[in-house]
Design an enzyme around this catalytic site. Structure first.
Site, PDB file in Angstrom:
ATOM      1  N   ARG A   1      10.152   4.322  -7.668  1.00 38.97           N
ATOM      2  CA  ARG A   1      11.166   3.232  -6.893  1.00 38.97           C
ATOM      3  C   ARG A   1      11.213   1.939  -7.540  1.00 38.97           C
ATOM      4  NH1 ARG A   1       8.519   3.979  -0.812  1.00 38.97           N
ATOM      5  NH2 ARG A   1       6.346   3.095  -1.393  1.00 38.97           N
TER       6      ARG A   1
ATOM      7  N   ARG B   1       8.497   7.685  -4.426  1.00 45.36           N
ATOM      8  CA  ARG B   1       7.364   6.951  -5.135  1.00 45.36           C
ATOM      9  C   ARG B   1       6.600   7.883  -6.132  1.00 45.36           C
ATOM     10  NH1 ARG B   1       3.078   3.005  -3.938  1.00 45.36           N
ATOM     11  NH2 ARG B   1       1.023   3.959  -4.017  1.00 45.36           N
TER      12      ARG B   1
ATOM     13  N   HIS C   1       4.042  -2.992 -11.771  1.00 47.84           N
ATOM     14  CA  HIS C   1       4.508  -2.460 -10.614  1.00 47.84           C
ATOM     15  C   HIS C   1       5.262  -3.478  -9.901  1.00 47.84           C
ATOM     16  CE1 HIS C   1       1.703   1.215  -9.892  1.00 47.84           C
ATOM     17  NE2 HIS C   1       1.137   0.285 -10.947  1.00 47.84           N
TER      18      HIS C   1
ATOM     19  N   TYR D   1       6.606  -4.195  -5.215  1.00 48.36           N
ATOM     20  CA  TYR D   1       6.760  -5.616  -5.113  1.00 48.36           C
ATOM     21  C   TYR D   1       5.727  -6.134  -4.577  1.00 48.36           C
ATOM     22  CZ  TYR D   1       8.478  -4.591  -0.409  1.00 48.36           C
ATOM     23  OH  TYR D   1       8.577  -4.213   0.666  1.00 48.36           O
TER      24      TYR D   1
ATOM     25  N   TYR E   1      -5.287  -3.803  -0.811  1.00 50.42           N
ATOM     26  CA  TYR E   1      -6.118  -2.686  -0.079  1.00 50.42           C
ATOM     27  C   TYR E   1      -6.892  -1.817  -1.091  1.00 50.42           C
ATOM     28  CZ  TYR E   1      -1.415  -1.131  -1.347  1.00 50.42           C
ATOM     29  OH  TYR E   1      -0.331  -0.524  -2.033  1.00 50.42           O
TER      30      TYR E   1
ATOM     31  N   GLU F   1       2.230  -6.956 -10.027  1.00 53.76           N
ATOM     32  CA  GLU F   1       3.265  -6.700  -8.950  1.00 53.76           C
ATOM     33  C   GLU F   1       4.340  -7.714  -9.255  1.00 53.76           C
ATOM     34  OE1 GLU F   1       3.250  -4.131  -6.748  1.00 53.76           O
ATOM     35  OE2 GLU F   1       1.425  -3.630  -6.734  1.00 53.76           O
TER      36      GLU F   1
HETATM   37  N1  ARG Z   1       0.611  -1.304  -5.274  1.00 49.88           N
HETATM   38  C1  ARG Z   1      -0.176  -0.492  -6.194  1.00 49.88           C
HETATM   39  C2  ARG Z   1      -0.614   0.658  -5.591  1.00 49.88           C
HETATM   40  O1  ARG Z   1      -0.516   1.035  -4.313  1.00 49.88           O
HETATM   41  C3  ARG Z   1      -1.379  -1.446  -6.317  1.00 49.88           C
HETATM   42  C4  ARG Z   1      -2.157  -1.150  -7.519  1.00 49.88           C
HETATM   43  C5  ARG Z   1      -3.520  -1.884  -7.429  1.00 49.88           C
HETATM   44  N2  ARG Z   1      -4.561  -1.138  -8.312  1.00 49.88           N
HETATM   45  C6  ARG Z   1      -4.989  -0.074  -8.052  1.00 49.88           C
HETATM   46  N3  ARG Z   1      -5.836   0.437  -8.662  1.00 49.88           N
HETATM   47  N4  ARG Z   1      -4.762   0.446  -6.882  1.00 49.88           N
HETATM   48  O2  ARG Z   1      -0.697   1.485  -6.544  1.00 49.88           O
HETATM   49 ZN    ZN Z   2       3.479   0.645  -7.500  1.00 45.65          ZN
END
Ligand code: ARG
Ligand code: ZN
Length: 446
Positions: free
Chosen positions: A181, A239, A334, A336, A386, A408
């Site tokens: 998305r 997603r 990525h 947002y 997170y 992002e």
């Molecule tokens: N918004 C991303 C995700 O949820 C953040 C990615 C950050 N890096 C990671 N290795 N998770 O995938």
């Molecule tokens: Zn993403």
């Protein structure tokens, strides 16, 4: 006369009707206490919403904005629920359908080499045509590398952008479209290639970059998911991948939880046995296990049945592994929330290159601020947003590609995933300035 009167009345009723009729909306909520955060978690768990930010209810925290999509038939009930819980909330987007329609309008309207082509979003079919054409016309600079096929048997391509003078160069990897998305992400990869091809001579940044580096650019990693988001307006917020690993009826794996980097919170045996960790054997893994990624295939962050279970992830991992000596930077796009993230996301521990990566991420964010005045926040993934094990950036970093970043892109919630095409150009320009900053640093440290 009579006719005109009726006609006016008819129009008036129609408009009135459209005004009353509920529509799909994106809501904004802000829990202000731990209790409210908890209440919101359990409330959203029992409703049919699509979370935009954060990606799963477990990550809802006090004082952090929550954005979510609600379909027309649920808006009133959900607003009433929020009111009852006294959680402050508002409507972020009223005309979701309209925004989605506008985004798909100019898929094939402009010639593939025109600048307006790059300022619109394109379907998977169109992107395949574009790849074929641009590689054919600019075979001096571009090469299309087939690296495998998707779950639904679509081909996976990486474009190699190279000036091919003299000896083999170091390379920078950029991938887009891990999450279906996040349309601005593939739009960046296309724009980057288009910019390199058509504006090379006029753009000093590009000229310098191409003198020193080859680029491996993967315009869309999650080809099946991306195609799916174009299939119906109602699938626009998908997603994950489109694979099926169970008979639960739930489809899709989160590709950014499927890489072999403490996959799904699992820590390799060596982690527990290494002398440094022996004093704190498993407290850490208990804390992390299952957090940020889910073994449940119905979750948005489903990590898949095993690492690299997704053919797309496997193809990318194999390609990068085979080229790991020449690839000096890994960049994944990525959206947002406007962040420049670096490892780790699977642990809140600092990586051994933390200080260098942090100062580089800051430089990248500063470059963006100078370029378009937009604020991007730099930081390590787990501490900044997170915990999220199994991500591509952590995997590439642990493989030995020190300069590993997740960018992002825009925005911070005004349009979220439905970023209007008018913002493609400025977003790409600022992202390019970040890429340049990273490349410049890599060059100085080769
Ligand atoms: N918004 C991303 C995700 O949820 C953040 C990615 C950050 N890096 C990671 N290795 N998770 O995938
Ligand atoms: Zn993403």
């Amino acid at each position: 006369m009579m006719y005109l009167l009726f006609f006016t009345l008819f129009i008036w009723i129609q408009e009135k009707h459209a005004f009353i009729l509920p529509r799909d909306e994106v809501l904004w909520a802000l829990p202000k206490t731990d209790k409210q955060a908890e209440d919101l978690q359990s409330f959203l768990n029992t409703t049919e919403v699509i979370l935009w930010q954060p990606v799963v209810v477990e990550n809802i925290q006090k004082d952090q904005e929550v954005h979510f999509y609600v379909s027309a038939s649920n808006t009133n009930r959900i607003k009433a629920g929020l009111r009852q819980l006294t959680i402050s909330h508002k409507v972020l987007m009223r005309d979701v359908q309209g925004l989605i329609e506008k985004q798909t309008l100019n898929d094939t309207a402009n010639p593939r080499s025109s600048s307006s082509y790059y300022e619109n979003y394109h379907s998977m079919t169109e992107i395949y045509h574009w790849m074929e054409e641009i590689v054919r016309v600019h075979s001096d600079l571009l090469e299309k590398i087939y690296i495998g096929s998707s779950y639904e048997k679509r081909p996976l391509y990486v474009l190699k952008l190279s000036k091919r003078q003299g000896n083999p160069k170091s390379a920078i990897w950029i991938d887009c479209g891990i999450h279906a998305r996040e349309w601005i992400s593939p739009a960046f990869c296309l724009w980057f290639i288009g910019h390199a091809i058509h504006l090379r001579e006029r753009d000093q940044i590009m000229t310098t970059l191409l003198e020193h580096f080859d680029f491996y650019v993967m315009p869309v990693m999650n080809v099946d998911g991306y195609e799916y988001t174009w299939s119906k307006p109602s699938n626009r917020l998908w997603r994950k991948s489109r694979s099926s690993h169970s008979n639960s009826g739930c489809i899709g794996t989160d590709m950014n939880r499927n890489f072999d980097a403490h996959w799904c919170g699992h820590f390799p045996l060596s982690f527990h046995l290494s002398p440094v960790r022996r004093d704190q054997p498993c407290s850490r893994c208990k804390h992390l296990s299952g957090r940020g990624a889910s073994p449940n295939e119905c979750y948005e962050t489903y990590c898949g049945p095993y690492p690299e279970s997704e053919p797309e992830v496997k193809a990318v991992a194999r390609f990068i592994r085979d080229h790991k000596d020449i690839i000096k930077a890994y960049i994944t796009m990525h959206s947002y929330s406007q962040l420049v993230l670096f490892p780790y996301s699977y642990t809140t521990d600092k990586s051994k290159d933390h200080d260098e990566l942090e100062s580089l991420a800051k430089k990248a964010a500063n470059a963006i601020r100078r370029t378009t005045k937009k604020i991007y926040t730099p930081g390590p993934g787990a501490r900044t947003i997170y915990l999220a094990p199994g991500g591509s950036d952590d995997w590439a970093y642990d493989l030995g590609i020190k300069y590993s970043f997740t960018i992002e892109l825009r925005d911070t919630g005004t349009y979220g995933f439905l970023l209007p095409s008018a913002q493609i150009r400025p977003t790409c320009i600022e992202a390019l300035s970040a890429v340049r900053e990273i490349a410049r640093h890599v060059l100085q440290n080769l």
